[in-house]
Design a protein around this motif. Structure first.
Motif, PDB file in Angstrom:
ATOM      1  N   ALA A  53       0.836  -1.196   0.000  1.00  0.00           N
ATOM      2  CA  ALA A  53       0.000   0.000   0.000  1.00  0.00           C
ATOM      3  C   ALA A  53       0.870   1.245   0.000  1.00  0.00           C
ATOM      4  N   GLN A  54       0.223   2.387  -0.246  1.00  0.00           N
ATOM      5  CA  GLN A  54       0.948   3.655  -0.247  1.00  0.00           C
ATOM      6  C   GLN A  54       1.464   3.984   1.150  1.00  0.00           C
ATOM      7  N   TYR A  55       0.664   3.644   2.175  1.00  0.00           N
ATOM      8  CA  TYR A  55       1.057   3.809   3.571  1.00  0.00           C
ATOM      9  C   TYR A  55       0.663   2.553   4.334  1.00  0.00           C
ATOM     10  N   TYR A  56       1.475   2.192   5.325  1.00  0.00           N
ATOM     11  CA  TYR A  56       1.117   1.052   6.163  1.00  0.00           C
ATOM     12  C   TYR A  56       1.513   1.354   7.609  1.00  0.00           C
ATOM     13  N   TYR A  57       0.929   0.600   8.539  1.00  0.00           N
ATOM     14  CA  TYR A  57       1.178   0.862   9.958  1.00  0.00           C
ATOM     15  C   TYR A  57       1.484  -0.431  10.703  1.00  0.00           C
ATOM     16  N   ILE A  58       2.142  -0.281  11.849  1.00  0.00           N
ATOM     17  CA  ILE A  58       2.314  -1.351  12.816  1.00  0.00           C
ATOM     18  C   ILE A  58       2.087  -0.750  14.200  1.00  0.00           C
ATOM     19  N   VAL A  59       1.703  -1.597  15.138  1.00  0.00           N
ATOM     20  CA  VAL A  59       1.635  -1.198  16.541  1.00  0.00           C
ATOM     21  C   VAL A  59       2.650  -2.040  17.284  1.00  0.00           C
ATOM     22  N   TYR A  60       3.611  -1.378  17.907  1.00  0.00           N
ATOM     23  CA  TYR A  60       4.680  -2.074  18.609  1.00  0.00           C
ATOM     24  C   TYR A  60       4.937  -1.376  19.932  1.00  0.00           C
ATOM     25  N   SER A  61       4.859  -2.142  21.020  1.00  0.00           N
ATOM     26  CA  SER A  61       5.153  -1.617  22.354  1.00  0.00           C
ATOM     27  C   SER A  61       4.357  -0.346  22.648  1.00  0.00           C
ATOM     28  N   ASP A  62       3.035  -0.421  22.358  1.00  0.00           N
ATOM     29  CA  ASP A  62       2.101   0.667  22.656  1.00  0.00           C
ATOM     30  C   ASP A  62       2.391   1.935  21.856  1.00  0.00           C
ATOM     31  N   THR A  63       3.018   1.782  20.703  1.00  0.00           N
ATOM     32  CA  THR A  63       3.268   2.921  19.810  1.00  0.00           C
ATOM     33  C   THR A  63       2.785   2.570  18.410  1.00  0.00           C
ATOM     34  N   LEU A  64       2.029   3.479  17.814  1.00  0.00           N
ATOM     35  CA  LEU A  64       1.589   3.317  16.430  1.00  0.00           C
ATOM     36  C   LEU A  64       2.615   3.974  15.513  1.00  0.00           C
ATOM     37  N   PHE A  65       3.136   3.195  14.560  1.00  0.00           N
ATOM     38  CA  PHE A  65       4.089   3.705  13.574  1.00  0.00           C
ATOM     39  C   PHE A  65       3.406   3.714  12.205  1.00  0.00           C
ATOM     40  N   VAL A  66       3.496   4.829  11.499  1.00  0.00           N
ATOM     41  CA  VAL A  66       2.952   4.941  10.152  1.00  0.00           C
ATOM     42  C   VAL A  66       4.105   5.179   9.187  1.00  0.00           C
ATOM     43  N   TYR A  67       4.199   4.305   8.177  1.00  0.00           N
ATOM     44  CA  TYR A  67       5.293   4.375   7.207  1.00  0.00           C
ATOM     45  C   TYR A  67       4.749   4.680   5.813  1.00  0.00           C
ATOM     46  N   PRO A  68       5.434   5.530   5.056  1.00  0.00           N
ATOM     47  CA  PRO A  68       5.089   5.693   3.638  1.00  0.00           C
ATOM     48  C   PRO A  68       5.859   4.670   2.805  1.00  0.00           C
ATOM     49  N   LYS A  69       5.267   4.254   1.702  1.00  0.00           N
ATOM     50  CA  LYS A  69       5.993   3.355   0.807  1.00  0.00           C
ATOM     51  C   LYS A  69       7.205   4.067   0.222  1.00  0.00           C
ATOM     52  N   SER A  70       7.040   5.353  -0.063  1.00  0.00           N
ATOM     53  CA  SER A  70       8.162   6.173  -0.533  1.00  0.00           C
ATOM     54  C   SER A  70       7.855   7.618  -0.203  1.00  0.00           C
ATOM     55  N   ILE A  71       8.899   8.412  -0.031  1.00  0.00           N
ATOM     56  CA  ILE A  71       8.708   9.824   0.291  1.00  0.00           C
ATOM     57  C   ILE A  71       9.930  10.602  -0.168  1.00  0.00           C
ATOM     58  N   ASN A  72       9.695  11.808  -0.632  1.00  0.00           N
ATOM     59  CA  ASN A  72      10.785  12.686  -1.035  1.00  0.00           C
ATOM     60  C   ASN A  72      11.431  13.272   0.221  1.00  0.00           C
ATOM     61  N   PRO A  73      12.701  12.987   0.488  1.00  0.00           N
ATOM     62  CA  PRO A  73      13.334  13.466   1.722  1.00  0.00           C
ATOM     63  C   PRO A  73      13.435  14.985   1.812  1.00  0.00           C
ATOM     64  N   PHE A  74      13.261  15.664   0.673  1.00  0.00           N
ATOM     65  CA  PHE A  74      13.338  17.126   0.688  1.00  0.00           C
ATOM     66  C   PHE A  74      11.945  17.764   0.746  1.00  0.00           C
ATOM     67  N   ASP A  75      10.949  16.924   0.979  1.00  0.00           N
ATOM     68  CA  ASP A  75       9.576  17.417   1.007  1.00  0.00           C
ATOM     69  C   ASP A  75       8.889  16.973   2.296  1.00  0.00           C
ATOM     70  N   TYR A  76       9.623  17.028   3.415  1.00  0.00           N
ATOM     71  CA  TYR A  76       9.025  16.662   4.688  1.00  0.00           C
ATOM     72  C   TYR A  76       7.924  17.669   5.036  1.00  0.00           C
ATOM     73  N   ASP A  77       6.758  17.133   5.401  1.00  0.00           N
ATOM     74  CA  ASP A  77       5.695  18.005   5.855  1.00  0.00           C
ATOM     75  C   ASP A  77       5.301  17.591   7.272  1.00  0.00           C
ATOM     76  N   THR A  78       4.189  18.075   7.750  1.00  0.00           N
ATOM     77  CA  THR A  78       3.712  17.731   9.104  1.00  0.00           C
ATOM     78  C   THR A  78       2.310  17.142   8.962  1.00  0.00           C
ATOM     79  N   PRO A  79       2.216  15.871   8.610  1.00  0.00           N
ATOM     80  CA  PRO A  79       0.913  15.266   8.301  1.00  0.00           C
ATOM     81  C   PRO A  79       0.042  15.101   9.540  1.00  0.00           C
ATOM     82  N   ASN A  80      -1.268  14.933   9.300  1.00  0.00           N
ATOM     83  CA  ASN A  80      -2.229  14.598  10.339  1.00  0.00           C
ATOM     84  C   ASN A  80      -2.567  13.114  10.232  1.00  0.00           C
ATOM     85  N   VAL A  81      -2.813  12.481  11.363  1.00  0.00           N
ATOM     86  CA  VAL A  81      -3.225  11.078  11.381  1.00  0.00           C
ATOM     87  C   VAL A  81      -4.555  10.988  12.118  1.00  0.00           C
TER      88      VAL A  81
END
Length: 235
Positions: A203-231
């Motif tokens: 998928a374009q984005y996927y998540y895992i829950v590990y040790s009471d923390t939700l991690f959201v990963y992008p399949k790919s992202i431009n390192p020079f285009d960091y933004d501040t997304p909402n979840v």
């Protein structure tokens, strides 16, 4: 005089043998009292198997992907070869199907409501094995869903994680641990919410829950285009 010299020579020779740790028997047999060297057989490590993170499946979807792996400590690729893998269902409905049980990544289909446990076994050419289990929970969203939004999160790669991600700490203080939930992400340059799928989905984005923390990963992202997304979490 000749007998005296012979007797003295005999006494001297006997003393030398005693001092050198030899006896008459060792001289006769040619053996030695020293211990033979100890031969240490090489020890090979067993594989460390990983069945991945626990997965949540929300009906009417009736499938998920299991994606395992393995690694070694202090092992050479020249001595540890031909690793074989096998998935096995330990508990859960008999209707489910492991489509590629001899591959690290396999699809599990025909899931029904309930809790499943799957075990991954990795065996190397030395006959040594490693095992690990993953839990798959299948159910439905609540009829009266709630929503919680986390604004202006930051992409990060600290704490040993090798992929860029955003995270929500103390996740189960926001979402009850026994509830089914969906995850969505909204980027700064878009008004749309994109669903984030469970770990191992293509998928374009996927998540895992590990040790009471939700991690959201992008399949790919431009390192020079960091933004501040909402979840957004719906549960």
């Amino acid at each position: 005089m000749r007998n005296t010299n012979f007797y003295g020579l005999f006494i001297f020779s006997a003393a030398m043998l005693i001092n050198s740790g030899c006896t008459e028997d060792t001289l006769a047999t040619g053996s030695s009292t020293s211990k033979p060297p100890t031969v240490t057989e090489p020890s090979y490590p067993a594989p460390n198997a990983s069945a991945g993170y626990d997965i949540q499946v929300i009906l009417p979807h009736d499938y998920c992907w299991l994606e395992g792996g393995y690694y070694y400590f202090n092992a050479s690729n020249n001595t540890i070869t031909n690793n074989k893998v096998a998935w096995e269902k330990i508990s859960g409905s008999s209707t489910c199907k492991l489509e590629s049980p001899d591959s690290l990544k396999t699809k599990v289909s025909k899931l029904e409501k309930g809790v499943y446990e799957f075990e991954l076994t990795v065996t190397n050419n030395m006959g040594l094995t490693g095992k690990d289990r993953v839990t798959v929970t299948v159910g439905e969203m609540s009829a009266n869903t709630k929503e919680k939004i986390f604004n202006d999160l930051i992409w990060d790669d600290w704490n040993g994680w090798d992929k860029l991600h955003v995270e929500i700490n103390n996740f189960y203080s926001h979402v009850p641990s026994d509830s089914f939930f969906k995850v969505y992400i909204q980027r700064d340059n878009s008004a749309n919410w994109i669903e984030v799928l469970p770990w191992s989905e293509n998928a374009q984005y996927y998540y895992i829950v590990y040790s009471d923390t939700l991690f959201v990963y992008p399949k790919s992202i431009n390192p020079f285009d960091y933004d501040t997304p909402n979840v957004k979490i719906i549960y």
